[in-house]
Write a protein that holds these residues in place. Structure first.
Motif, PDB file in Angstrom:
ATOM      1  N   LEU A  25       0.862  -1.059   0.166  1.00 27.17           N
ATOM      2  CA  LEU A  25       0.137   0.400  -0.117  1.00 27.17           C
ATOM      3  C   LEU A  25       0.536   1.826   0.189  1.00 27.17           C
ATOM      4  N   TYR A  51       2.773  -4.696  -5.555  1.00 24.61           N
ATOM      5  CA  TYR A  51       1.005  -4.262  -5.618  1.00 24.61           C
ATOM      6  C   TYR A  51       0.162  -4.832  -5.458  1.00 24.61           C
ATOM      7  N   ALA A 101      -5.638   1.345   2.057  1.00 27.15           N
ATOM      8  CA  ALA A 101      -5.256   2.547   1.908  1.00 27.15           C
ATOM      9  C   ALA A 101      -6.632   3.034   1.956  1.00 27.15           C
ATOM     10  N   ARG A 135      -6.164   8.118   2.714  1.00 32.84           N
ATOM     11  CA  ARG A 135      -5.336   7.919   1.310  1.00 32.84           C
ATOM     12  C   ARG A 135      -4.295   8.080   2.055  1.00 32.84           C
ATOM     13  N   ILE A 139      -1.570   5.746   3.507  1.00 27.38           N
ATOM     14  CA  ILE A 139       0.103   6.217   3.054  1.00 27.38           C
ATOM     15  C   ILE A 139       0.900   6.479   3.753  1.00 27.38           C
TER      16      ILE A 139
END
Length: 158
Positions: A25, A51, A101, A135, A139
Motif C-alpha cells: 500500500l 502491489y 489505503a 488515503r 499511506i
C-alpha cells in the motif's frame, strides 16, 4: 519521516547491516524516505513494490495458500513479505507494508487497516496499525509506522 529514516539507516550502518524493503500500500514511499537520506546506498539494497497480490507470492515468496485463504491484508502476509524481501535481496533486514489505503474496503477489511513487519537476525515482528483519515494519510502513516517499528526492533537488540 526523514528523521526516523536517518535513525534507521544509521543504526543499521553501525552494525554493518543492509536493508531490503517490500511495499504494497505504500507504493515506494518507504524506499523514497530512505533514499532521501544522504549515504543511504551504503545500507539500502532494494525496494520492491509488490502491489498486486500474485506478485507478493511470485516476487517475495509469500505462501500462495495463505494469500488465497486470508488475502493480502494479514499479519502473516506482512511477516512473509519482510522475510521474503530479506531473502530475495540478500539483506540483513527486511521491512514490509500491507494494508488498505482506501477509500474502499479490500477483502472485507476497512480502509486504514495496516500491517507492518520487520525481519532481521533475532527479530520477527509484526504490528497492526489502525490509521484513520484519507488515503494519503494512511499511506504516510504506514510508511512512518514500519520505519518506527524497525528502529525500535533494532534498538532492542543492543
Amino acid at each position: 519521516m526523514p528523521d526516523v529514516a536517518r535513525d534507521l539507516l544509521g543504526s543499521l550502518g553501525a552494525r554493518g547491516w543492509t536493508l531490503g524493503v517490500a511495499e504494497s500500500l505504500t507504493g515506494g514511499g518507504v524506499t523514497a524516505a530512505l533514499v532521501s537520506v544522504p549515504g543511504a546506498s551504503t545500507v539500502l539494497r532494494a525496494g520492491i513494490v509488490a502491489y498486486a497480490t500474485d506478485l507478493k507470492a511470485r516476487l517475495l515468496g509469500v505462501d500462495d495458500g495463505l494469500l488465497a485463504a486470508r488475502g493480502a491484508v494479514d499479519p502473516d502476509v506482512a511477516s512473509q513479505m519482510a522475510a521474503g524481501v530479506r531473502d530475495v535481496t540478500g539483506s540483513d533486514v527486511g521491512l514490509a507494508t500491507t494494508g488498505v489505503a482506501g477509500p474502499d474496503p479490500q477483502d472485507g477489511h476497512a480502509p486504514g487497516l495496516v500491517f507492518v513487519a520487520v525481519c532481521a537476525p533475532g527479530v520477527d515482528q509484526v504490528r497492526r496499525i489502525d490509521l484513520p483519515g484519507p488515503r494519503p494519510d494512511v499511506i504516510a502513516g504506514a510508511a512512518s509506522g514500519v520505519l518506527k517499528l524497525a528502529v525500535q526492533a533494532i534498538s532492542e537488540l543492543s
